[in-house]
Design an enzyme around this catalytic site. Structure first.
Site, mmCIF file in Angstrom:
data_model
loop_
_atom_site.group_PDB
_atom_site.id
_atom_site.type_symbol
_atom_site.label_atom_id
_atom_site.label_comp_id
_atom_site.label_asym_id
_atom_site.label_seq_id
_atom_site.Cartn_x
_atom_site.Cartn_y
_atom_site.Cartn_z
ATOM 1 N N SER A 140 0.674 -1.237 -0.010
ATOM 2 C CA SER A 140 0.186 0.105 -0.053
ATOM 3 C C SER A 140 1.004 1.202 -0.052
ATOM 4 O O SER A 140 1.803 1.172 0.515
ATOM 5 C CB SER A 140 -0.750 0.303 1.369
ATOM 6 O OG SER A 140 -1.575 1.448 1.279
ATOM 7 N N TYR A 154 -2.327 -0.878 10.268
ATOM 8 C CA TYR A 154 -2.509 -1.376 8.860
ATOM 9 C C TYR A 154 -1.286 -0.910 8.188
ATOM 10 O O TYR A 154 -0.699 -1.693 7.267
ATOM 11 C CB TYR A 154 -3.792 -0.486 8.350
ATOM 12 C CG TYR A 154 -3.947 -0.720 6.968
ATOM 13 C CD1 TYR A 154 -4.156 -2.048 6.377
ATOM 14 C CD2 TYR A 154 -3.372 0.425 6.084
ATOM 15 C CE1 TYR A 154 -4.302 -2.131 4.826
ATOM 16 C CE2 TYR A 154 -3.409 0.050 4.554
ATOM 17 C CZ TYR A 154 -4.090 -0.827 4.133
ATOM 18 O OH TYR A 154 -3.975 -1.345 2.699
#
Length: 268
Positions: A140, A154
């Site tokens: 990401s 995350y």
């Protein structure tokens, strides 16, 4: 050409979109996810649109590490080989650290990093035996910087898989086993609308098409879509932490507690 492609977290989000993109390219697919009913529906739709390909499906929770190895090897036995494995399954849940959300953050780290390690281990076992293959890890853009609030655990997990993939790449450099890391930006999907960042968002089909195209090039690392995320990625690493802290606050106000980058939506 990588003919047989395994994708985890394939029943929804980016995984489902990539399955369609590789089916359009005539690839045989090995698809796994927690939601077995949705996987079977996807298989039927793919075969109706592309009857010349093979689509094998297995229900899989990637946090069941033993099952990961079993499923990957069973796919290899069914298809004859695995030419590419896309480590895509993940979760976007999280809470600010120290606010009572430890279990949620632990699930995020276990799914996005520890389960990804299990998938990489299983894939690399196959590739080392075959002396060839392409490992793709979906990280990401948030892996490039520490983020506040619900994104903290995350982003840490995604930073972990970024480093993990780089280490594996160093280990097999000079061989026929290739390793790529994808860093998606904002891609709209079924549970990620990104309404707070409309100018940076691409729709699911466009995002997955560009993601599949980047994977086909087999780079060491790619930001997807390349524009503007390749440029923003450089800036993100250089930004002072106080700036990203404000960015996180804006995202929370715009999207609520589920605010996150697109790569979160690929749990399947």
């Amino acid at each position: 050409m990588r003919k047989n492609i395994l994708i985890t977290g394939a029943s929804g989000g980016l995984g489902r979109g990539m399955a369609w993109e590789f089916a359009r390219r005539g690839r045989h697919l090995a698809l796994c996810a927690r939601r077995g009913d949705r996987l079977k529906e996807l298989r039927d739709e793919l075969l109706a649109a592309h009857p010349s390909i093979t689509v094998a499906v297995r229900e899989l929770d990637v946090t069941d590490h033993a099952a990961v190895f079993e499923v990957f090897h069973s796919f290899r036995a069914e298809l004859g080989s695995l030419d590419r494995v896309v480590v895509n399954a993940g979760t976007g849940e999280g809470s600010p650290v120290g606010t009572g959300g430890f279990e949620r953050n632990l699930r995020a780290v276990n799914t996005n990093f520890t389960a990804a390690l299990a998938q990489c281990e299983a894939a690399m076992e196959v590739f080392r035996e075959q002396h060839s293959g392409h490992l793709v890890v979906i990280s990401s853009m948030s892996a490039l910087k520490g983020f506040p609030g619900a994104l903290t655990a995350y982003a840490a997990g995604k930073a972990g898989v970024l480093t993990l993939a780089e280490g594996i790449r160093a280990d097999v450099m000079g061989t026929q086993v290739k390793v790529s890391t994808m860093l998606p930006g904002y891609i709209r999907s079924e549970s990620n609308t990104h309404e707070g960042q409309r100018r940076l968002v691409v729709d699911t089909e466009t995002g997955c098409r560009r993601l599949a195209a980047a994977i086909e090039r087999e780079p060491a690392r790619a930001c997807v879509p390349a524009w503007p995320w390749s440029v923003l990625g450089v800036g993100l690493r250089l930004l002072p932490l106080r700036v990203t802290s404000r960015m996180g606050a804006v995202a929370r106000r715009a999207e609520g507690p589920r605010a996150r980058t697109a790569a979160a939506d690929h749990a399947g």
